[in-house]
Design a protein around this motif. Structure first.
Motif, PDB file in Angstrom:
ATOM      1  N   PRO A 196      11.101 -20.652  40.007  1.00 23.22           N
ATOM      2  CA  PRO A 196       9.914 -21.166  40.698  1.00 23.22           C
ATOM      3  C   PRO A 196       8.665 -21.008  39.831  1.00 23.22           C
ATOM      4  CG  PRO A 196      11.206 -19.718  42.120  1.00 23.22           C
ATOM      5  CD  PRO A 196      11.768 -19.582  40.744  1.00 23.22           C
ATOM      6  N   GLU A 197       7.657 -21.832  40.114  1.00 22.31           N
ATOM      7  CA  GLU A 197       6.447 -21.810  39.293  1.00 22.31           C
ATOM      8  C   GLU A 197       5.732 -20.470  39.376  1.00 22.31           C
ATOM      9  OE1 GLU A 197       3.957 -25.052  40.275  1.00 22.31           O
ATOM     10  OE2 GLU A 197       5.384 -26.605  39.638  1.00 22.31           O
ATOM     11  N   ASP A 198       5.713 -19.853  40.571  1.00 21.90           N
ATOM     12  CA  ASP A 198       5.042 -18.566  40.672  1.00 21.90           C
ATOM     13  C   ASP A 198       5.764 -17.489  39.874  1.00 21.90           C
ATOM     14  OD1 ASP A 198       7.265 -18.656  42.283  1.00 21.90           O
ATOM     15  OD2 ASP A 198       6.388 -17.429  43.889  1.00 21.90           O
ATOM     16  N   GLU A 199       7.114 -17.587  39.790  1.00 20.38           N
ATOM     17  CA  GLU A 199       7.863 -16.625  38.982  1.00 20.38           C
ATOM     18  C   GLU A 199       7.592 -16.837  37.497  1.00 20.38           C
ATOM     19  OE1 GLU A 199      10.400 -13.308  38.708  1.00 20.38           O
ATOM     20  OE2 GLU A 199       9.436 -14.283  40.439  1.00 20.38           O
ATOM     21  N   VAL A 200       7.489 -18.097  37.069  1.00 18.16           N
ATOM     22  CA  VAL A 200       7.161 -18.382  35.668  1.00 18.16           C
ATOM     23  C   VAL A 200       5.786 -17.822  35.325  1.00 18.16           C
ATOM     24  CG1 VAL A 200       6.740 -20.218  33.996  1.00 18.16           C
ATOM     25  CG2 VAL A 200       8.640 -20.413  35.609  1.00 18.16           C
ATOM     26  N   GLN A 201       4.812 -18.008  36.219  1.00 23.26           N
ATOM     27  CA  GLN A 201       3.469 -17.482  35.984  1.00 23.26           C
ATOM     28  C   GLN A 201       3.470 -15.964  35.957  1.00 23.26           C
ATOM     29  OE1 GLN A 201       0.818 -19.301  35.205  1.00 23.26           O
ATOM     30  NE2 GLN A 201      -0.279 -17.375  34.857  1.00 23.26           N
ATOM     31  N   ARG A 202       4.311 -15.359  36.796  1.00 27.14           N
ATOM     32  CA  ARG A 202       4.394 -13.895  36.814  1.00 27.14           C
ATOM     33  C   ARG A 202       4.949 -13.370  35.490  1.00 27.14           C
ATOM     34  NH1 ARG A 202       7.372 -13.545  40.903  1.00 27.14           N
ATOM     35  NH2 ARG A 202       5.700 -13.566  42.454  1.00 27.14           N
ATOM     36  N   TYR A 203       5.946 -14.039  34.949  1.00 31.25           N
ATOM     37  CA  TYR A 203       6.483 -13.647  33.645  1.00 31.25           C
ATOM     38  C   TYR A 203       5.433 -13.804  32.551  1.00 31.25           C
ATOM     39  CZ  TYR A 203      11.365 -13.044  35.056  1.00 31.25           C
ATOM     40  OH  TYR A 203      12.534 -12.587  35.621  1.00 31.25           O
ATOM     41  N   ALA A 204       4.678 -14.908  32.587  1.00 33.59           N
ATOM     42  CA  ALA A 204       3.646 -15.131  31.573  1.00 33.59           C
ATOM     43  C   ALA A 204       2.565 -14.052  31.651  1.00 33.59           C
ATOM     44  CB  ALA A 204       3.036 -16.518  31.757  1.00 33.59           C
ATOM     45  N   ASP A 205       2.142 -13.687  32.874  1.00 31.44           N
ATOM     46  CA  ASP A 205       1.134 -12.634  33.025  1.00 31.44           C
ATOM     47  C   ASP A 205       1.664 -11.292  32.537  1.00 31.44           C
ATOM     48  OD1 ASP A 205      -0.468 -14.559  34.140  1.00 31.44           O
ATOM     49  OD2 ASP A 205      -0.025 -13.992  36.223  1.00 31.44           O
ATOM     50  N   ARG A 206       2.957 -11.035  32.796  1.00 32.07           N
ATOM     51  CA  ARG A 206       3.540  -9.773  32.347  1.00 32.07           C
ATOM     52  C   ARG A 206       3.598  -9.705  30.823  1.00 32.07           C
ATOM     53  NH1 ARG A 206       9.259  -8.738  34.844  1.00 32.07           N
ATOM     54  NH2 ARG A 206       7.955  -9.057  36.705  1.00 32.07           N
ATOM     55  N   GLU A 207       3.960 -10.811  30.179  1.00 32.29           N
ATOM     56  CA  GLU A 207       3.997 -10.827  28.721  1.00 32.29           C
ATOM     57  C   GLU A 207       2.603 -10.634  28.135  1.00 32.29           C
ATOM     58  OE1 GLU A 207       5.850 -14.389  27.460  1.00 32.29           O
ATOM     59  OE2 GLU A 207       7.860 -13.812  28.137  1.00 32.29           O
ATOM     60  N   ALA A 208       1.594 -11.252  28.760  1.00 34.86           N
ATOM     61  CA  ALA A 208       0.223 -11.080  28.273  1.00 34.86           C
ATOM     62  C   ALA A 208      -0.232  -9.628  28.421  1.00 34.86           C
ATOM     63  CB  ALA A 208      -0.717 -12.015  29.033  1.00 34.86           C
ATOM     64  N   ASP A 209       0.097  -9.000  29.551  1.00 37.47           N
ATOM     65  CA  ASP A 209      -0.263  -7.597  29.745  1.00 37.47           C
ATOM     66  C   ASP A 209       0.456  -6.707  28.737  1.00 37.47           C
ATOM     67  OD1 ASP A 209      -1.821  -8.393  31.860  1.00 37.47           O
ATOM     68  OD2 ASP A 209      -0.319  -7.914  33.400  1.00 37.47           O
ATOM     69  N   THR A 210       1.731  -7.029  28.447  1.00 39.86           N
ATOM     70  CA  THR A 210       2.475  -6.230  27.475  1.00 39.86           C
ATOM     71  C   THR A 210       1.872  -6.344  26.080  1.00 39.86           C
ATOM     72  OG1 THR A 210       4.512  -6.536  28.759  1.00 39.86           O
ATOM     73  CG2 THR A 210       4.751  -5.831  26.472  1.00 39.86           C
ATOM     74  N   ARG A 211       1.505  -7.558  25.673  1.00 44.76           N
ATOM     75  CA  ARG A 211       0.878  -7.732  24.356  1.00 44.76           C
ATOM     76  C   ARG A 211      -0.446  -6.984  24.276  1.00 44.76           C
ATOM     77  NH1 ARG A 211       2.740 -13.145  25.024  1.00 44.76           N
ATOM     78  NH2 ARG A 211       0.671 -13.745  25.774  1.00 44.76           N
ATOM     79  N   TYR A 212      -1.241  -7.030  25.343  1.00 43.59           N
ATOM     80  CA  TYR A 212      -2.522  -6.316  25.354  1.00 43.59           C
ATOM     81  C   TYR A 212      -2.296  -4.810  25.268  1.00 43.59           C
ATOM     82  CZ  TYR A 212      -7.056  -4.615  26.951  1.00 43.59           C
ATOM     83  OH  TYR A 212      -8.249  -3.957  27.048  1.00 43.59           O
ATOM     84  N   MET A 213      -1.275  -4.316  25.990  1.00 44.07           N
ATOM     85  CA  MET A 213      -0.993  -2.891  25.960  1.00 44.07           C
ATOM     86  C   MET A 213      -0.548  -2.441  24.575  1.00 44.07           C
ATOM     87  SD  MET A 213       1.784  -0.586  26.027  1.00 44.07           S
ATOM     88  CE  MET A 213       3.136  -1.503  26.730  1.00 44.07           C
ATOM     89  N   LEU A 214       0.310  -3.245  23.908  1.00 45.39           N
ATOM     90  CA  LEU A 214       0.787  -2.875  22.577  1.00 45.39           C
ATOM     91  C   LEU A 214      -0.340  -2.863  21.557  1.00 45.39           C
ATOM     92  CD1 LEU A 214       4.183  -4.815  22.445  1.00 45.39           C
ATOM     93  CD2 LEU A 214       3.836  -2.376  22.805  1.00 45.39           C
ATOM     94  N   LYS A 215      -1.304  -3.793  21.708  1.00 49.35           N
ATOM     95  CA  LYS A 215      -2.434  -3.816  20.776  1.00 49.35           C
ATOM     96  C   LYS A 215      -3.320  -2.581  20.923  1.00 49.35           C
ATOM     97  CE  LYS A 215      -2.819  -8.841  20.268  1.00 49.35           C
ATOM     98  NZ  LYS A 215      -3.692 -10.037  20.490  1.00 49.35           N
ATOM     99  N   SER A 216      -3.348  -1.997  22.120  1.00 44.20           N
ATOM    100  CA  SER A 216      -4.197  -0.833  22.358  1.00 44.20           C
ATOM    101  C   SER A 216      -3.564   0.476  21.896  1.00 44.20           C
ATOM    102  CB  SER A 216      -4.541  -0.737  23.846  1.00 44.20           C
ATOM    103  OG  SER A 216      -3.369  -0.516  24.624  1.00 44.20           O
TER     104      SER A 216
END
Length: 268
Positions: A196-216
């Protein structure tokens, strides 16, 4: 090859050759044990590597492999008759054989019975399938190339005489997968349902949060979070040294004017 008197005496007494057998990677291991390239110590990665299959997942993967075998036979026939020029992906799929599917079936059976923990030896697979070791090796290489499984070579530490650790190769670890390259050859009922589209968006938000966390993270924290085992410990120590040097550079930076004056003095 010239030998000293001591080497010749030892060789005569032991009744063996002095030169050690090289490993398959092309280099002689310093302990004489042929540890294959890209091997990881057993017991350091399995918890993150293995995955418990869902109910009915192994049966579904076996159906996919058998349908892919039918597609591989059609591709080989079309290529033999000159009716089609195979793409790179199609050439990989066309390599699939009945023996490879039989080996895959045994791996799926072990995954279902052992809750995803699959690490059989070549001898076990040969006895279970009635195939030779060479056929087992080719089948695993084909399955890995198509994407039906991921395998990780492993080694164990063993006690030995003399300084330094000793190693020996042990069975590989396997994880069965559903390869994306075969989806277009499957009937619709075997293809995974779109998210579903909301699940795809949830995965994208999770990947963005993970990348931000790794950069910090600092270098040490990044090594501890992404790499496990002895290699992770070594990288963490190196990362701590890099972090310490960066902190020292920030606390006591060298003024630009001092660097410029020193450079002028050297040039003069």
């Amino acid at each position: 090859m010239a030998l000293s008197v001591g080497d010749a005496t030892l060789a005569a007494l032991a009744g063996v050759a002095i030169r050690r057998k090289p490993a398959r990677s092309g280099a002689v291991h310093r302990t004489g044990a042929p540890v294959l390239r890209d091997s990881v110590e057993a017991g350091t990665f399995e918890e993150a590597f293995f995955a418990v299959p869902a109910k009915g997942e192994t049966d579904r993967l076996l159906h996919v492999a058998r349908k892919t075998l039918d597609a591989a036979r059609r591709l080989r026939r079309d290529a033999r008759l000159g009716a089609k020029i195979l793409t790179t992906s199609e050439r990989v799929i066309a390599r699939l054989t009945g023996s490879a599917v039989r080996v895959y079936e045994e791996i799926l059976t072990l995954a279902r019975l052992n809750r995803g923990r699959v690490f059989p030896s070549y001898d076990y697979l040969a006895d279970a399938t009635g195939l030779g070791r060479a056929t087992i090796g080719r089948a695993l290489a084909i399955l890995e190339a198509i994407g039906f499984l991921v395998r990780q070579r492993r080694f164990n530490r063993v006690a030995g005489q003399g300084p330094g650790p000793r190693y020996e190769q042990t069975s590989n670890a396997y994880r069965p997968l559903l390869p994306e390259r075969v989806l277009s050859y499957l009937p619709r009922w075997l293809r995974p349902a779109p998210l579903p589209e909301d699940e795809v968006q949830r995965y994208a938000d999770r990947e963005a949060d993970t990348r931000y966390m790794l950069k910090s993270l600092s270098c040490r924290e990044l090594a501890e979070a992404t790499v496990s085992g002895s290699l992770g410990k070594i990288l963490a120590k190196l990362g701590a040294a890099v972090d310490r040097r960066e902190r020292e550079a920030q606390i006591d930076p060298q003024p630009l004017t001092d660097s410029y004056n020193k450079a002028q003095t050297v040039l003069a």
